[in-house]
Design a protein around this motif. Structure first.
Motif, short mmCIF file in Angstrom:
data_model
loop_
_atom_site.label_atom_id
_atom_site.label_comp_id
_atom_site.label_asym_id
_atom_site.label_seq_id
_atom_site.Cartn_x
_atom_site.Cartn_y
_atom_site.Cartn_z
N GLN A 86 0.75 -1.30 0.04
CA GLN A 86 -0.11 0.16 0.08
C GLN A 86 0.68 1.22 0.17
OE1 GLN A 86 -3.88 0.02 1.91
NE2 GLN A 86 -3.17 1.46 3.45
N ASN A 87 2.03 1.07 0.78
CA ASN A 87 3.00 2.42 0.69
C ASN A 87 3.52 2.53 -0.59
OD1 ASN A 87 2.18 2.83 3.32
ND2 ASN A 87 4.12 1.72 4.07
N TRP A 88 3.79 1.46 -1.25
CA TRP A 88 4.53 1.45 -2.69
C TRP A 88 3.57 2.11 -3.47
CZ3 TRP A 88 3.48 -0.09 -7.58
CH2 TRP A 88 4.65 0.12 -8.52
N MET A 89 2.28 1.69 -3.80
CA MET A 89 1.07 2.18 -4.44
C MET A 89 0.95 3.73 -4.13
SD MET A 89 -0.35 -0.48 -6.14
CE MET A 89 -2.16 -0.04 -6.21
N ALA A 90 0.97 4.09 -3.03
CA ALA A 90 1.02 5.63 -2.82
C ALA A 90 1.73 6.47 -3.28
CB ALA A 90 0.70 5.72 -1.16
N GLN A 91 3.23 5.86 -3.68
CA GLN A 91 4.27 6.66 -3.84
C GLN A 91 4.26 6.49 -5.47
OE1 GLN A 91 7.94 5.77 -1.92
NE2 GLN A 91 6.64 5.29 -0.04
N HIS A 92 3.69 5.41 -6.12
CA HIS A 92 4.04 5.05 -7.40
C HIS A 92 2.82 5.01 -8.46
CE1 HIS A 92 7.71 3.67 -5.35
NE2 HIS A 92 8.62 4.19 -6.59
N VAL A 93 1.62 5.09 -7.83
CA VAL A 93 0.51 5.08 -8.70
C VAL A 93 -0.23 6.16 -8.60
CG1 VAL A 93 -1.61 3.54 -9.12
CG2 VAL A 93 0.44 2.56 -8.50
N ASP A 94 -0.59 7.05 -9.76
CA ASP A 94 -1.11 8.41 -9.82
C ASP A 94 -2.61 8.08 -9.35
OD1 ASP A 94 1.10 9.49 -10.63
OD2 ASP A 94 0.57 9.58 -12.79
#
Length: 413
Positions: A86-94
């Motif tokens: 979830q943290n990665w998605m927040a940083q990399h998925v617009d």
């Protein structure tokens, strides 16, 4: 019917679930037979033998569809670390907004695939599996690269959101792409529908395939996505070696015959395009209501190569029995499915070809390659790294696929 009612007296919930499944099957069988009669009004009356064959065929098709369709809870051993993802998605998925919920797709034998449900929408995640991997296999970074490049063309592909090559996030490389609503057909005869719709879907699949093969891969920055020329020679060497590596404990005499047969007949056609490598109905999403392909899925085997590899692979079902996912033995012409020759002519027209020579050799090669791939699944079953509940059945089908290829090879010799 007596057997059905006896379930009621056996009580508990598992018996009731069994009753529900039987009732559901009978309803679908009735629809299946009604459709057969409607599409074959001049055929003879249905005999008891034909009824039994219809029931066996429907049970096989329902099993294939039910095993692969939709999602399930994440299987043990394939869990994802929710917080880190979830943290990665927040940083990399617009535009991503949590919270995040994860389900696993039932289908697929190679790269585990997940459905991500969030407040901002639905996504699809594909990752490399855990455990020892075959050389050059499970390259999710290549999938991400070709999908991203094709997003600016008329080729139907899902839009990519991001690639992660840091094992520390979920334990292996992965990428995230958009989730497409639509229909996926696991049965090559396609579900009950008018013959005209079924015909249109087969033609639409070939049209989308031709669009892929007509793309200028050099203009997309994919000149180094694979080697140009000698595609079949290189593929034959690769899959022969993979078969040798994974053959331990599996008796497959047909493969032993196919290898020298193909070695003497490898096509020398050097045309080069982007090839998908696994083009079949189960890797296509059709529009929810229109007869058009909106996305090609599962690009793991994509590369630069001979485009006839995709066409012959798609057409292999004409040479396989229904029990192996093919058309032989069924009333496929009555269903509106085009002749193989018609698909070849349409493809040639759309791609500017004059003719296709030595066609049986291309089909035999596609079946040989698939048999070798399925033997790789058999190895993963033995190693405990298979990613699907029905991987064992797929592994066993490698032998029957090789046998069908050898039958076609003998008839073409």
């Amino acid at each position: 019917m007596i057997g059905i009612f006896s379930e009621i007296h056996a009580t508990p919930s598992d018996r009731l679930r069994g009753l529900a499944k039987r009732c559901s099957f009978l309803c679908k069988l009735s629809l299946h037979i009604s459709q057969y009669k409607a599409q074959s009004p001049h055929s003879q009356a249905l005999t008891a033998g034909k009824m039994r064959r219809a029931a066996r065929t429907l049970r096989m098709k329902l099993s294939r569809t039910e095993l692969n369709s939709g999602t399930t809870v994440v299987r043990p051993g394939f869990e994802l670390p929710l917080d880190r993802l979830q943290n990665w998605m927040a940083q990399h998925v617009d535009g991503f907004q949590g919270p995040l919920r994860i389900e696993q797709f039932k289908g697929g034998q190679s790269n585990p695939t997940y459905k991500l449900i969030a407040a901002s929408g639905q996504y699809v995640l594909r990752r490399r599996p855990a455990g020892p991997l075959l050389q050059s296999a499970h390259a999710v970074d290549r999938e991400y690269r070709v999908l991203s490049a094709l997003s600016h063309t008329t080729v139907p592909t899902p839009r990519t959101h991001g690639l992660c090559m840091d094992d520390a996030v979920i334990g292996s490389w992965f990428y995230v792409m958009e989730f497409h609503e639509g229909r996926i057909f696991w049965d090559v005869a396609l579900p009950p529908q008018p013959a005209a719709s079924r015909r249109a879907q087969w033609l639409a699949a070939v049209d989308a395939m031709a669009r892929l093969h007509n793309v200028d891969h050099n203009a997309l920055g994919l000149a180094d996505y694979g080697k140009s020329g000698n595609y079949f020679q290189r593929q034959f060497k690769r899959w022969s070696e993979q078969y040798s590596y994974t053959r331990d404990g599996i008796d497959n005499p047909a493969m032993e015959r196919l290898i020298p047969w193909l070695a003497d007949r490898i096509p020398d056609d050097d045309r080069t395009s982007i090839v998908h490598g696994d083009l079949q109905f189960s890797n296509m999403i059709f529009h929810p209501s229109r007869n058009e392909v909106v996305a090609f899925l599962d690009w793991e085997l994509s590369t630069l190569g001979n485009p006839l590899a995709d066409l012959s692979y798609f057409c292999r079902v004409y040479h396989l029995p229904e029990a192996d996912g093919g058309l032989q033995g069924g009333d496929w012409r009555q269903l509106g499915i085009p002749e193989e020759r018609e698909l070849m002519c349409l493809y040639s027209e759309l791609t500017g070809r004059q003719s296709i020579n030595d066609w049986p050799i291309y089909v035999v090669f596609s079946m040989f390659r698939l048999a070798a791939i399925r033997q790789g699944v058999a190895k993963r079953v033995r190693d405990g790294t298979a990613t699907s509940d029905h991987a064992s059945a797929v592994a066993r089908s490698g032998v029957t696929m090789a046998e069908a290829a050898w039958r076609l090879a003998r008839s073409a010799s």
